[in-house]
Design an enzyme around this catalytic site. Structure first.
Site, short mmCIF file in Angstrom:
data_model
loop_
_atom_site.label_atom_id
_atom_site.label_comp_id
_atom_site.label_asym_id
_atom_site.label_seq_id
_atom_site.Cartn_x
_atom_site.Cartn_y
_atom_site.Cartn_z
N GLY A 164 -21.59 -5.62 21.67
CA GLY A 164 -22.06 -5.82 20.30
C GLY A 164 -21.14 -6.71 19.50
O GLY A 164 -20.14 -7.22 20.00
N GLU A 191 0.84 -1.22 0.00
CA GLU A 191 0.00 0.00 0.00
C GLU A 191 0.87 1.26 0.00
O GLU A 191 0.64 2.19 -0.77
CB GLU A 191 -0.92 -0.03 1.22
CG GLU A 191 -1.67 1.26 1.50
CD GLU A 191 -1.61 1.66 2.96
OE1 GLU A 191 -1.15 2.78 3.26
OE2 GLU A 191 -2.03 0.85 3.82
N LYS A 202 -20.57 20.39 4.02
CA LYS A 202 -21.46 19.35 3.48
C LYS A 202 -22.69 19.13 4.35
O LYS A 202 -23.65 18.52 3.93
CB LYS A 202 -20.70 18.02 3.36
CG LYS A 202 -19.46 18.10 2.48
CD LYS A 202 -19.81 18.46 1.04
CE LYS A 202 -18.58 18.70 0.20
NZ LYS A 202 -17.94 19.99 0.37
N GLU A 210 6.00 4.02 11.46
CA GLU A 210 4.57 3.90 11.76
C GLU A 210 4.34 2.87 12.87
O GLU A 210 3.57 3.10 13.80
CB GLU A 210 3.81 3.51 10.49
CG GLU A 210 2.31 3.39 10.69
CD GLU A 210 1.57 3.10 9.39
OE1 GLU A 210 0.36 2.86 9.47
OE2 GLU A 210 2.19 3.11 8.31
#
Length: 1019
Positions: free
Chosen positions: A362, A111, A898, A189
């Site tokens: 959940g 990526e 928006k 990272e």
């Protein structure tokens, strides 16, 4: 709370956003070379299927079309003639679960590498430079099953951006020289995440399942997995990258979403032209039918040592993949009940015992073939001693659900709420919208891709019972996270070094949970009284104004009002700032203001949770000037919630047990600041240095011991005794109603708290330190937790004004992409590299923020070297290139909000800063268009050059935990890389040893004058 967790790995790429505003958008431009065709009747061998019947929200004015290309790519096209930004996203249904076993992180590395040049556009930064010059930005992320790439760009330049983007999937270079450098970016990272508890816990969950299951893989990768070990084993990582891309980047695993002003036919032509050549290798979609948690991984207890002082309990059950049941969503139904926070709920009972404060329940995503059901709580000190009892309560609640059976009325209420949310959905920003849809296209039919995650259709009690049957003690996994386990563990996780101990849960405990009886305290939720019923859109009033108008101005309050004239949804934003001189007068009062509001929110939680489920949210926070309260979304029941909050504010009685629990949690959060990232520490110290009054974490901690219950009880009436309220009421609301809302708030405070107006002289505003000409100051601190350094370099320029704002923003626009390309991509200083404006208290400047394994004084020298190269780059820049930057900044600044909340946030920012320049964007862009290259060169030479007469610089150096000391300035003559630009010799800076003395020795800037004449602003 609601369901789920998402884990993403993504490079932060540079970019600029937003777009040019016109009274009416120009008509959609036709794409060159495409004859007008009607796809409903034509046949094109590159298109296998067309779907024009996309189900959308009734309020959605955009046009949609779905395609399946002959090569298997699924496509959703969105034609929006009003959009300022175009956007596209491509989601490859392959992620880190498909990494080769011996090269963890390869999909994530792939990526990163795709951004760095293609055969058609070989220049390393071609894509990012094109986007930067056309008000665009880009990013990508890798998860277990997905790699998602997306960008936005000024609407005129969709074709150029999409062409560059498409090459990622046709002919990337994956160049060897880039590979060696980009390994460092991935490593940086990972290093950023190593001491982050969320990442550590996620990897530990993966590591404690089946080691042969792809779920157990280390998804991010680092230098060891992508360079050191492959070199030792004779593996050519570039060859593996090429193999991975050619194997998995197959069109049958891709989905694309494109949004632009163009017609659907033109967008169809564009996508067919650019993506129909992507090769279909007919790669089978990876599926994982076996669950990573098998019998031997169940009934296990994990005691885990965190980095921060947190106490959490994670209860996990393996469940089957429920994706195929999205129309009935049994996991959502159970998450709604188990995660409920109203009276009679699991959370309510656990809180009343003093064991927990929050609960999340959940379904949690796994991958194709498996999922999890989670019940997670934080633990109080008392709760840590009662973990068995807490889990017993969980099973008692689950038993209650079994005894009651699936309730159709609960399902119907969820269905109704979701239908309302879908009908009145806010418009999303293009970039996030396309990215999200591209990922969804793999799971849902084209015509239902917009509705699938909103609309419930089928009540399936059999599926609810099936999932409920999995939530049994024999299937449980339990993880407890606490500092109390330090020194008592015997295992270390491989990639993050997390210390933990694994034990089998004793059989007698499992049996006790299996025998969980019905607990009379538990009740199913009652009917939600906050569900909106009135969706009327009010007609615009005769005196409606384009910007907020001051409709009330008294000693007690200023009320700004704006009726919505853009979005026409049944929503409103009610914002209030309660100014009080007592809120921030010293660390003790700051702590008391914080605890008062945390306790207030805690006591409101049961009541307000129903409102939140019904699409009505509120926020309440302490600020340096007092308190901020907002109530947002559906306007129908807003006054009811607002009245309840205001009454509770004015009449609040503190519960002793909750006081002790929340005070202890606050102390831990103050202590945990030590574990924040080095770049966050740098930003924190700079704020302390530059702001007239700012209390440190240490000062707050020291003063917290003095906060007693009697003292806090005495403080609340003092805080409310004198207030000035400034409010903005904006949305589907009339002027008369706005005045009524304001009056209600004032009357409630006057009646219950005997509130009086503040004196004008009590309306204090904090100011910013003014640095001397040619001054350079350095402040050093050490981060005790992370093994990276952090730096913030701040060049203070001037007070905010139309001209100064545009000089600074245009300079930032010009250097943004080169900064990222030079300092991160080429020089590999670190994963976090940022440049941009810093603004506080009306004063601004240019800032650089970097996090790196390299020492701060080296980072400082590289930033100075970069600035010198930018002076030459601007001098050599063509007029055409300069105008591109002006246009890109103009587009970014004039990008229309928006949704209502975004427009409201802009106006509220003007109110909070007391600048009131509601037409700022148009005014400043008009000035921007008059600027010349000479203006920017002058700005640089006067303010930013090493020898600039008005240079004002502060640097904050945060050292890594293993660095005992570091010089504040140094020369680096022995650079191996001949391509590095030369760093200038720097003078010796003044080292700041004492913040208070530093600030006392310098003057303060005056406050920026308001843009508006208050007498003229009144209606």
């Amino acid at each position: 709370m609601r369901n789920g967790l998402v884990w993403l790995l993504h490079p932060a790429l540079p970019g600029t956003l937003r777009s040019i505003l016109g009274a009416r958008p120009p008509p959609a431009k036709r794409l060159c070379g495409f004859p007008k065709q009607t796809y409903s009747t034509m046949s094109n061998p590159a298109i296998q299927r067309i779907e024009d019947q996309i189900v959308k929200s009734p309020e959605d004015k955009r046009e949609y079309r779905g395609l399946e290309l002959a090569n298997g790519i699924k496509v959703l096209l969105i034609s929006d003639p009003t959009t300022d930004k175009s956007s596209a996203a491509l989601d490859v249904h392959i992620g880190s679960l498909s990494d080769p076993p011996n090269i963890p992180g390869l999909s994530h590395f792939c990526e990163h590498m795709l951004f760095l040049g293609t055969k058609k556009y070989p220049k390393e930064n071609e894509y990012s430079q094109f986007l930067s010059e056309h008000a665009g930005s880009s990013n990508a992320f890798t998860s277990g099953e997905h790699t998602n790439y997306y960008f936005d760009v000024s609407h005129e330049h969709l074709e150029g951006a999409l062409d560059r983007f498409a090459q990622f999937f046709l002919c990337p270079l994956l160049d060897a020289s880039c590979k060696d450098r980009e390994v460092n970016a991935v490593d940086s990272e990972h290093e950023k995440n190593v001491m982050n508890d969320a990442w550590r816990l996620f990897q530990l969950e993966k590591a404690t399942g089946n080691p042969k299951h792809p779920f157990s893989k280390f998804g991010t990768g680092n230098k060891y997995t992508l360079e050191t070990r492959p070199n030792q084993e004779g593996i050519d990582v570039r060859e593996e990258l090429l193999k991975f891309h050619s194997t998995y980047y197959s069109s049958n695993l891709m989905a694309i979403c494109v949004l632009g002003r163009e017609s659907l036919d033109d967008l169809t032509n564009l996508v067919v032209k650019l993506f129909s050549e992507v090769e279909n290798k007919n790669v089978p979609l990876p599926e994982f039918p076996e669950h990573p948690f098998q019998e031997e991984h169940l009934r296990q207890l994990y005691k885990i040592v965190p980095i921060k002082d947190i106490r959490n309990l994670y209860v996990t059950f393996p469940i089957p993949d429920l994706q195929q049941y999205y129309k009935s969503n049994p996991g959502y139904y159970l998450g709604h009940l188990i995660g409920h926070e109203g009276p009679g709920s699991l959370l309510s009972e656990l809180k009343s015992k003093g064991w927990v404060n929050t609960l999340v329940g959940g379904q949690k995503e796994g991958a194709r073939g498996f999922m999890f059901f989670i019940i997670n709580v934080d633990l109080t000190e008392e709760g840590l001693l009662h973990v068995e009892d807490i889990i017993l309560h969980m099973f008692q609640y689950i038993q209650k659900l079994r005894a009651e059976g699936p309730q159709e009325w609960v399902f119907q209420e969820c269905k109704d709420l979701n239908a309302v949310a879908f009908r009145f959905k806010d418009k999303e920003r293009p970039r996030g919208y396309t990215s999200k849809i591209a990922g969804k296209l793999h799971y849902y039919p084209l015509n239902g891709v917009l509705t699938a995650e909103y609309l419930l259709e089928e009540f399936r009690p059999d599926l609810i019972d099936m999932v409920l049957d999995k939530l049994r003690p024999e299937n449980v996994r339990v993880a407890i996270v606490s500092k109390s386990f330090e020194g008592k563990t015997d295992r270390t996780e491989q990639w993050y070094g997390t210390q933990y101990k694994q034990e089998a849960i004793p059989e007698d405990v499992i049996q006790k949970w299996q025998n969980a009886d019905l607990n009379g305290k538990f009740k199913l939720p009652t009917k939600n009284e906050f569900i909106p019923t009135n969706f009327e859109i009010l007609s615009l009033e005769k005196d409606a104004t384009p910007y907020p108008a001051l409709i009330k101005d008294t000693a007690m309050s200023k009320l700004w009002f704006k009726q919505d004239d853009k979005f026409f949804l049944p929503k409103a934003c009610l914002n209030f700032e309660f100014f009080s001189p007592f809120a921030y007068v010293d660390p003790l009062h700051c702590n008391m203001a914080y605890l008062y509001l945390e306790l207030l929110k805690d006591s409101l939680n049961e009541y307000a949770y129903a409102a939140e489920l019904a699409g009505l949210s509120y926020d309440l926070q302490n600020t340096i000037y007092g308190m901020y309260l907002s109530v947002k979304r559906y306007n129908d029941k807003q006054p009811i919630l607002l009245k309840k909050i205001t009454e509770k504010m004015a009449t609040f009685e503190i519960d002793k047990k909750r006081f002790e629990i929340i005070k202890e949690a606050y102390m831990r959060s103050l202590n945990n600041f030590r574990a924040e990232q080095p770049h966050q520490h740098a930003m924190y110290y700079l704020r302390l240095l530059m702001t007239e009054v700012a209390w440190t974490k240490d000062e707050l901690k020291e003063a917290l011991d003095d906060v007693t219950l009697p003292r806090l009880k005495a403080f609340i009436p003092q805080l409310l005794s004198r207030l000035h309220i400034e409010a903005l009421l904006h949305g589907n609301i009339t002027k008369q109603a706005a005045l009524g809302v304001m009056q209600m708030v004032e009357d409630t405070l006057i009646e219950h708290a005997h509130t009086k107006p503040l004196l004008p002289s009590q309306l204090v505003r904090y100011r910013e330190v003014q640095l001397p000409d040619r001054g350079w100051f350095v402040y050093q601190q050490r981060n005790e937790v992370h093994n990276n350094c952090g730096i913030e370099i701040y060049y203070q320029t001037d007070m905010q004004s139309t001209s100064e704002n545009m000089f600074l923003e245009l300079f930032c626009q010009i250097i943004s992409e080169p900064c990222f390309n030079t300092l991160r991509t080429k020089e590999q200083l670190g994963y976090i590299v940022f440049s941009g404006p810093r603004r506080a208290n009306g004063i601004q400047g240019l800032r650089f923020i970097i996090q790196s394994e390299k020492p701060p004084h080296y980072l400082e020298s590289r930033v100075e070297a970069f600035l010198i190269t930018m002076e030459k780059a601007i001098e050599d820049m063509t007029e055409e290139a300069f105008q591109k930057h002006i246009q890109a900044l103009a587009i970014r600044r004039l990008d229309k909000p928006k949704k209502l909340s975004a427009e409201c946030a802009k106006y509220w920012g003007e109110i909070i800063s007391q600048q009131y320049n509601y037409d700022r964007d148009n005014i400043e862009v008009a000035y921007l268009k008059t600027l010349t290259k000479d203006d920017i060169i002058r700005f640089y030479q006067e303010m930013l050059a090493v020898d600039a007469p008005r240079r004002h610089k502060v640097s904050v150096h945060v050292l890594a935990r293993e660095m005992d000391s570091c010089p504040v300035v140094g020369e680096f003559p022995s650079q191996n890389d001949i391509n590095l630009s030369e760093a200038p010799p720097l003078p010796q800076p003044e080292v700041i040893h004492n913040m208070t003395e530093f600030k006392r020795g310098l003057p303060l800037f005056p406050l920026v004058k308001p843009h508006i004449n208050f007498m003229a602003a009144k209606l």
